[in-house]
Design an enzyme around this catalytic site. Structure first.
Site, short mmCIF file in Angstrom:
data_model
loop_
_atom_site.label_atom_id
_atom_site.label_comp_id
_atom_site.label_asym_id
_atom_site.label_seq_id
_atom_site.Cartn_x
_atom_site.Cartn_y
_atom_site.Cartn_z
N LYS B 29 39.62 42.32 42.37
CA LYS B 29 38.52 42.80 43.23
C LYS B 29 38.98 42.43 44.71
O LYS B 29 39.86 41.69 44.97
CB LYS B 29 37.31 41.72 43.01
CG LYS B 29 36.02 41.99 43.52
CD LYS B 29 35.18 40.98 43.22
CE LYS B 29 33.60 41.16 43.79
NZ LYS B 29 32.76 40.05 43.23
N SER B 106 28.65 42.09 41.95
CA SER B 106 29.53 43.07 42.91
C SER B 106 30.94 43.25 42.53
O SER B 106 31.57 43.94 43.26
CB SER B 106 29.55 41.81 44.11
OG SER B 106 30.17 40.85 43.96
N SER B 130 27.91 38.21 39.61
CA SER B 130 28.82 39.17 39.62
C SER B 130 29.80 39.48 38.91
O SER B 130 30.39 40.87 39.17
CB SER B 130 29.51 39.05 41.26
OG SER B 130 28.41 39.46 42.16
#
Lengths: 387, 387
Positions: B29, B106, B130
């Protein structure tokens, strides 16, 4: 610092031959429709969701019909919500009169283009100061006409009860030519008989700014010898400002809410914050602000009978530096609004006149008049230039 | 729908030969530092103002040292403030298990990349759901480890008292291999002795969602026959949610405030709105939320002694459609938070297990355990796959 024109756009439309503005070039703030081109509104997510206009905005058509040639669409603060002229998506147009400082907004690109000499005049909009402030910061003539006087068809609204179409020029003669066309009225007739000097507005401005515009004010006194000092806002300019900063954002939220809720668009943090705060405004605050607006309207009507003009600083200081931190920007915006709020509240016509500088940066003197007396203000600017 | 990788980035770093993850590929990420590459954080104005990292984040280094090959940096919701995985600047990564629906966020790009088979595993972060939510929406194994267990050096923080590093995999075996490395603990030992089924969490989920995961729950009951139904949050999951939705944004505002005030960065409206609301949170609300957090910690400690696991739906429904209007998104986010808030509040380890679908879209079953019992959860996932 960047071009005054919206990145990626290019437009040139010749005016109709033989009109009163033949030979002049103009630009239009990217809130005005130009047929066949997207109206960007200064935000990447605005244009996308709106159809490409098929007709010119009224003001664009009026300029073309009068013979002026359109040379570009100019950068605006996002959906006109800004007063400094810094657009995080499209850039900050150069203020050629004060490099390193903001051009003022939201009609930033229009003011920048005229100040740079790229075109002779440019269309802007003024809801809460968006023509007056960049005119002052860039050293230009600028007008916020009587609210409701011009046809706003094809102009992206923000807060309809305050929105106006305005324009800029470098010299009084060009300013008068364009004004005659857009006001649809000859710039002829008597000069004002009486001058009111707004001592509270001068008192609110930075002392150095007030002193810097005193020489122009003294020339104005020679032009209009019957002058007197008066308090413009007995309730307080700050009270008027609070009312306008309540009413205008709430109206803007009403204007943009459907779009925001449907598309969750991107904004600079400060712009989104303004809309969030507007959405949370208590009904009681709105009610209070509407009463203050009514009181302000009564006060300005009383202060400005036909034949009278009022003089005040356009802004409390010259153009601030670019890229300041947000808490500083917030303080600057709040102070500017104190000297601009009356425009959106009461709708009187106002022009900003250049000619003064402070540490080399322009600052403008503003003149207000009775509603409908826009042409008298323009005549005063012409007369003042030759005194 | 777009690529799971951050536009304009390309990175490939081979892992150290001979390690336990040799042969595996992973993505990180874009909140994790990769030396020599900007950490974008999902926002165009974040990377710009931060130096390019010179060292890998701890988790990236650990994966490389174990032999896994890094194949890309993945899209995240802006500075991890989002739960659906729609990034207005970088795009919405494809949810291959439910096209036309969000991947969850996310850690959207990490989940999408693993679900598409582009890599074997991927690093995410979980502050308020997330990792758990995209695991559920994309049909993956995902873990939110015990808060404070992993070294978060080089991971962009959001709300430090809730932030964790997590990861995804398509199958339990890969999930276990990666878990052993990042937990620094062998996935060996007894299975849980007792199972608690959180009836309030099942009750809050959509009925169809609760029914869809019942077959996995029944397999789990066969694996852990000593089970009982209990209320997870006697104070109300909604009370826990309100506390977490008070504390986490306030902490996020503390994390990002200096940047926001200095740079006035661009955000999707909803992200800016969250920060604005956080900045205005009354101290009394924060105090109340901190007390609720303490109560929730006590409750989960009581409910989850060593050897016990708790089962609940990861999210109240399967992945919603992309590009919904903001009022709908707000309702969806609020409902998801009710089933996720305990993670940030109490810090217990949690895994989401795939295997159920609703109208063809995945939904996950979550298992929680005592703090530190992360490996037992992974063992349970392995055992469940083969039952």
């Amino acid at each position: 610092m960047s071009s005054p024109f919206v990145p990626g756009t290019a437009v040139r439309l010749p005016g109709t031959p033989g009109g009163p503005l033949t030979g002049l070039t103009f630009a239009a703030k990217d809130l005005f429709d130009v047929a066949g081109h997207p109206t960007g509104g200064g935000n990447p997510d605005w244009a996308r969701q709106n159809p490409i206009p098929t007709r010119h905005a009224w003001a664009v058509q009026a300029m073309l019909d009068a013979g002026a040639t359109l040379v570009g669409k100019t950068i605006t603060d996002e959906v006109s919500l800004g007063i400094l002229g810094e657009n995080a998506f499209e850039g900050t147009p150069l203020n050629p009169a004060a490099p390193g400082h903001v051009p003022g907004g939201s009609s930033s690109g229009s003011a920048s283009a005229v100040a740079q000499g790229i075109c002779d005049t440019a269309l802007g909009t003024d809801t809460g100061g968006s023509v007056r402030v960049p005119a002052s910061f860039c050293g230009l003539y600028g007008i916020r006409p009587t609210h409701g006087r011009l046809d706003l068809t094809g102009m992206l609204p923000q807060a309809p009860s305050s929105d106006t179409t305005g324009w800029f020029a470098r010299d009084a003669a060009t300013f008068a030519r364009v004004s005659a066309v857009l006001l649809e009225e000859a710039i002829e007739g008597p000069l004002p008989a009486r001058l009111v000097i707004a001592i509270d507005a001068f008192g609110f401005a930075d002392l150095a700014a007030a002193e810097a515009i005193t020489p122009i004010l003294n020339r104005l006194k020679r032009l209009v010898p019957d002058w007197q000092e008066e308090v413009m806002a007995p309730q307080g300019l700050t009270t008027w400002s609070r009312a306008q900063r309540t009413l205008q954002p709430v109206e803007a939220w009403e204007t943009f809410r459907t779009w925001v809720e449907r598309d969750n668009p991107r904004f600079a943090f400060s712009v989104a914050r303004g809309l969030v705060m507007a959405a949370m405004t208590p009904e009681a605050d709105r009610g209070w602000a509407a009463l203050v607006r009514r009181e302000a309207r009564g006060r300005l009507r009383h202060l400005l009978p036909p034949g009278t003009i009022l003089a005040m600083p356009t802004a409390p200081f010259a153009a601030p530096k670019t890229a300041l931190p947000l808490p500083e920007i917030d303080g600057i915006r709040a102070a500017i609004n104190v000297l601009c709020a009356h425009g959106g509240l009461a709708g009187h016509p106002q022009i900003s006149i250049p000619g003064a500088t402070l540490d080399g940066r322009p600052i403008g003197l503003s003149l207000l008049a009775a509603r409908g007396a826009d042409a008298m203000l323009v005549r005063t600017a012409l007369a003042l230039e030759s005194i």
